[in-house]
Design a protein around this motif. Structure first.
Motif, PDB file in Angstrom:
ATOM      1  N   LEU A  68      50.009  36.546  59.472  1.00  0.00           N
ATOM      2  CA  LEU A  68      49.587  36.274  60.842  1.00  0.00           C
ATOM      3  C   LEU A  68      49.727  34.776  61.080  1.00  0.00           C
ATOM      4  CD1 LEU A  68      48.323  37.297  63.496  1.00  0.00           C
ATOM      5  CD2 LEU A  68      46.087  36.847  62.466  1.00  0.00           C
ATOM      6  N   VAL A  69      50.635  34.393  61.984  1.00  0.00           N
ATOM      7  CA  VAL A  69      50.902  32.968  62.216  1.00  0.00           C
ATOM      8  C   VAL A  69      50.452  32.488  63.590  1.00  0.00           C
ATOM      9  CG1 VAL A  69      52.793  32.800  60.549  1.00  0.00           C
ATOM     10  CG2 VAL A  69      53.289  33.447  62.917  1.00  0.00           C
ATOM     11  N   GLY A  70      50.029  33.405  64.462  1.00  0.00           N
ATOM     12  CA  GLY A  70      49.551  33.009  65.781  1.00  0.00           C
ATOM     13  C   GLY A  70      48.826  34.147  66.460  1.00  0.00           C
ATOM     14  N   THR A  71      47.890  33.781  67.350  1.00  0.00           N
ATOM     15  CA  THR A  71      47.127  34.806  68.065  1.00  0.00           C
ATOM     16  C   THR A  71      47.125  34.608  69.576  1.00  0.00           C
ATOM     17  OG1 THR A  71      45.093  33.548  67.698  1.00  0.00           O
ATOM     18  CG2 THR A  71      45.608  35.308  66.112  1.00  0.00           C
ATOM     19  N   TRP A  77      53.561  37.671  63.892  1.00  0.00           N
ATOM     20  CA  TRP A  77      53.677  37.919  62.461  1.00  0.00           C
ATOM     21  C   TRP A  77      54.988  37.358  61.941  1.00  0.00           C
ATOM     22  CZ3 TRP A  77      49.373  39.817  60.335  1.00  0.00           C
ATOM     23  CH2 TRP A  77      48.470  40.475  61.176  1.00  0.00           C
ATOM     24  N   ALA A  78      54.945  36.756  60.744  1.00  0.00           N
ATOM     25  CA  ALA A  78      56.143  36.203  60.102  1.00  0.00           C
ATOM     26  C   ALA A  78      56.333  36.873  58.747  1.00  0.00           C
ATOM     27  CB  ALA A  78      56.008  34.694  59.926  1.00  0.00           C
ATOM     28  N   LYS A 126      43.222  33.937  55.247  1.00  0.00           N
ATOM     29  CA  LYS A 126      44.601  34.273  55.636  1.00  0.00           C
ATOM     30  C   LYS A 126      44.734  35.787  55.831  1.00  0.00           C
ATOM     31  CE  LYS A 126      47.275  31.860  56.209  1.00  0.00           C
ATOM     32  NZ  LYS A 126      47.610  31.130  57.424  1.00  0.00           N
ATOM     33  N   THR A 127      45.399  36.176  56.911  1.00  0.00           N
ATOM     34  CA  THR A 127      45.566  37.596  57.250  1.00  0.00           C
ATOM     35  C   THR A 127      47.017  37.998  57.073  1.00  0.00           C
ATOM     36  OG1 THR A 127      43.730  37.505  58.804  1.00  0.00           O
ATOM     37  CG2 THR A 127      45.288  39.324  59.075  1.00  0.00           C
ATOM     38  N   PHE A 128      47.205  39.150  56.417  1.00  0.00           N
ATOM     39  CA  PHE A 128      48.534  39.690  56.149  1.00  0.00           C
ATOM     40  C   PHE A 128      48.581  41.159  56.539  1.00  0.00           C
ATOM     41  CE2 PHE A 128      47.804  36.226  53.218  1.00  0.00           C
ATOM     42  CZ  PHE A 128      48.968  35.489  53.309  1.00  0.00           C
ATOM     43  N   ARG A 129      49.736  41.598  56.984  1.00  0.00           N
ATOM     44  CA  ARG A 129      49.984  43.016  57.219  1.00  0.00           C
ATOM     45  C   ARG A 129      51.013  43.499  56.205  1.00  0.00           C
ATOM     46  NH1 ARG A 129      49.450  44.726  63.476  1.00  0.00           N
ATOM     47  NH2 ARG A 129      47.189  44.437  63.518  1.00  0.00           N
TER      48      ARG A 129
END
Length: 169
Positions: A68-71, A77-78, A126-129
Protein backbone atom coordinates in the motif's frame (compact mmCIF):
# COMPACT_ATOMS: atom_id res chain seq x y z
CA UNK A 1 -45.55 -51.52 -31.47
CA UNK A 2 -44.17 -48.00 -32.09
CA UNK A 3 -45.91 -46.78 -28.93
CA UNK A 4 -44.28 -49.54 -26.88
CA UNK A 5 -40.84 -48.81 -28.33
CA UNK A 6 -41.33 -45.09 -27.68
CA UNK A 7 -42.43 -45.83 -24.11
CA UNK A 8 -39.33 -48.02 -23.54
CA UNK A 9 -37.12 -45.32 -25.02
CA UNK A 10 -38.60 -42.63 -22.73
CA UNK A 11 -38.39 -44.89 -19.64
CA UNK A 12 -34.83 -45.87 -20.55
CA UNK A 13 -33.84 -42.22 -21.04
CA UNK A 14 -35.31 -41.23 -17.67
CA UNK A 15 -33.57 -44.16 -15.97
CA UNK A 16 -30.28 -43.29 -17.65
CA UNK A 17 -30.49 -39.62 -16.69
CA UNK A 18 -31.38 -40.33 -13.06
CA UNK A 19 -28.55 -42.81 -12.49
CA UNK A 20 -25.63 -41.76 -10.38
CA UNK A 21 -22.17 -43.03 -11.03
CA UNK A 22 -19.35 -43.42 -8.56
CA UNK A 23 -18.17 -40.27 -6.84
CA UNK A 24 -15.13 -38.71 -8.47
CA UNK A 25 -11.89 -37.94 -6.69
CA UNK A 26 -12.13 -35.21 -4.07
CA UNK A 27 -11.02 -31.82 -5.32
CA UNK A 28 -9.20 -29.23 -3.30
CA UNK A 29 -11.26 -26.34 -2.08
CA UNK A 30 -10.43 -23.11 -3.80
CA UNK A 31 -8.61 -20.62 -1.63
CA UNK A 32 -11.31 -18.03 -1.12
CA UNK A 33 -10.81 -15.13 -0.98
CA UNK A 34 -7.95 -14.84 -3.41
CA UNK A 35 -6.81 -11.61 -1.78
CA UNK A 36 -5.50 -11.28 1.76
CA UNK A 37 -4.31 -8.15 3.52
CA UNK A 38 -1.89 -7.85 6.40
CA UNK A 39 -0.37 -4.94 8.30
CA UNK A 40 2.89 -5.65 10.07
CA UNK A 41 5.98 -4.08 11.57
CA UNK A 42 9.50 -4.87 10.39
CA UNK A 43 11.73 -5.01 13.45
CA UNK A 44 14.98 -6.50 14.62
CA UNK A 45 12.92 -8.99 16.67
CA UNK A 46 11.36 -10.48 13.50
CA UNK A 47 14.59 -10.10 11.50
CA UNK A 48 12.84 -7.46 9.35
CA UNK A 49 10.45 -9.99 7.85
CA UNK A 50 7.39 -12.08 8.61
CA UNK A 51 5.52 -15.15 7.37
CA UNK A 52 1.91 -15.32 6.25
CA UNK A 53 0.60 -18.91 6.37
CA UNK A 54 -1.40 -20.22 3.41
CA UNK A 55 -3.79 -23.15 3.17
CA UNK A 56 -5.06 -24.91 0.07
CA UNK A 57 -2.73 -23.34 -2.46
CA UNK A 58 -2.32 -25.60 -5.48
CA UNK A 59 1.10 -26.43 -6.90
CA UNK A 60 0.58 -24.39 -10.08
CA UNK A 61 -0.70 -21.28 -8.33
CA UNK A 62 1.38 -18.12 -8.06
CA UNK A 63 1.56 -15.28 -5.57
CA UNK A 64 1.77 -11.55 -6.13
CA UNK A 65 2.37 -9.17 -3.22
CA UNK A 66 1.50 -5.48 -3.33
CA UNK A 67 2.51 -2.70 -0.94
CA UNK A 68 0.00 0.00 0.00
CA UNK A 69 1.75 3.17 -1.21
CA UNK A 70 -1.08 5.72 -1.08
CA UNK A 71 -4.59 6.26 0.22
CA UNK A 72 -5.69 9.66 -1.11
CA UNK A 73 -8.33 9.20 -3.79
CA UNK A 74 -8.49 5.46 -3.08
CA UNK A 75 -5.88 2.89 -2.19
CA UNK A 76 -2.83 2.68 -4.45
CA UNK A 77 -0.86 -0.59 -4.58
CA UNK A 78 2.66 -1.25 -5.91
CA UNK A 79 3.92 -4.71 -6.88
CA UNK A 80 6.89 -6.04 -4.92
CA UNK A 81 9.80 -5.85 -5.06
CA UNK A 82 9.79 -2.11 -4.40
CA UNK A 83 13.22 -0.48 -4.16
CA UNK A 84 13.75 2.71 -2.17
CA UNK A 85 16.85 4.91 -2.08
CA UNK A 86 18.26 6.51 1.07
CA UNK A 87 21.19 8.75 1.97
CA UNK A 88 21.12 10.65 -1.33
CA UNK A 89 20.76 7.46 -3.33
CA UNK A 90 23.85 5.80 -1.86
CA UNK A 91 21.95 3.07 -0.03
CA UNK A 92 18.93 0.99 -0.93
CA UNK A 93 16.26 -0.96 0.88
CA UNK A 94 13.49 -2.94 -0.68
CA UNK A 95 10.40 -4.89 0.25
CA UNK A 96 10.53 -8.33 -1.32
CA UNK A 97 8.92 -11.73 -0.85
CA UNK A 98 9.25 -15.45 -1.38
CA UNK A 99 6.51 -18.05 -1.28
CA UNK A 100 5.79 -21.76 -1.09
CA UNK A 101 2.55 -23.72 -1.03
CA UNK A 102 2.26 -23.14 2.72
CA UNK A 103 3.45 -19.55 3.30
CA UNK A 104 4.48 -16.17 1.96
CA UNK A 105 7.50 -14.46 3.51
CA UNK A 106 7.69 -10.67 3.18
CA UNK A 107 10.97 -9.06 4.15
CA UNK A 108 13.23 -6.02 3.86
CA UNK A 109 16.49 -6.44 1.96
CA UNK A 110 19.05 -3.93 0.79
CA UNK A 111 22.49 -2.43 1.01
CA UNK A 112 22.09 -0.98 4.51
CA UNK A 113 23.96 -2.82 7.23
CA UNK A 114 21.42 -1.83 9.90
CA UNK A 115 17.75 -1.75 8.90
CA UNK A 116 16.83 -0.17 12.25
CA UNK A 117 18.24 3.07 10.79
CA UNK A 118 15.44 3.13 8.21
CA UNK A 119 12.68 5.66 8.89
CA UNK A 120 9.87 4.37 11.13
CA UNK A 121 7.41 4.96 8.28
CA UNK A 122 9.35 2.41 6.22
CA UNK A 123 9.43 -0.25 8.96
CA UNK A 124 6.25 0.14 11.02
CA UNK A 125 2.59 -0.36 10.20
CA UNK A 126 3.19 -1.47 6.61
CA UNK A 127 0.19 -2.90 4.73
CA UNK A 128 0.46 -5.53 2.00
CA UNK A 129 -2.02 -7.39 -0.16
CA UNK A 130 -1.29 -10.97 -1.13
CA UNK A 131 -3.01 -12.08 -4.33
CA UNK A 132 -3.21 -15.74 -5.28
CA UNK A 133 -3.20 -16.23 -9.04
CA UNK A 134 -4.68 -19.57 -10.10
CA UNK A 135 -2.30 -21.76 -12.05
CA UNK A 136 -5.07 -23.36 -14.12
CA UNK A 137 -6.37 -20.33 -15.95
CA UNK A 138 -8.50 -22.26 -18.45
CA UNK A 139 -11.35 -19.78 -18.81
CA UNK A 140 -9.17 -16.69 -18.89
CA UNK A 141 -6.33 -18.18 -20.95
CA UNK A 142 -7.55 -16.63 -24.19
CA UNK A 143 -7.81 -13.11 -22.77
CA UNK A 144 -5.13 -10.50 -23.35
CA UNK A 145 -2.01 -10.45 -21.17
CA UNK A 146 -2.24 -8.53 -17.93
CA UNK A 147 0.13 -5.96 -16.46
CA UNK A 148 0.90 -7.61 -13.11
CA UNK A 149 2.27 -4.34 -11.73
CA UNK A 150 -1.29 -2.93 -11.95
CA UNK A 151 -3.25 -4.30 -8.98
CA UNK A 152 -6.63 -3.30 -10.42
CA UNK A 153 -5.84 -4.95 -13.78
CA UNK A 154 -4.91 -8.22 -12.02
CA UNK A 155 -8.10 -8.17 -9.94
CA UNK A 156 -10.19 -7.55 -13.08
CA UNK A 157 -8.35 -10.13 -15.19
CA UNK A 158 -8.91 -12.95 -12.71
CA UNK A 159 -12.43 -11.88 -11.65
CA UNK A 160 -11.31 -11.55 -8.06
CA UNK A 161 -13.74 -9.85 -5.68
CA UNK A 162 -11.63 -7.62 -3.45
CA UNK A 163 -14.56 -5.78 -1.91
CA UNK A 164 -14.28 -7.85 1.27
CA UNK A 165 -10.58 -8.62 1.64
CA UNK A 166 -9.70 -11.00 4.47
CA UNK A 167 -7.46 -9.21 6.96
CA UNK A 168 -4.75 -11.35 8.56
CA UNK A 169 -3.04 -10.64 11.87
Amino acid sequence: MKKILTLFAVVGLIAFISCEGPEGPPGQDALIPYVFETTKDFTNANNYGFDVPLQGMLSGDNILVYELVGTSGGDTWALLPQIYYFNNGLETAQYNYTFSKSKVTIFIDGSLSDFSQLPASFRLGKTFRIVIIPGDDGVNAKKAKVDYSDYKAVIARYNIDDSNVKKLN
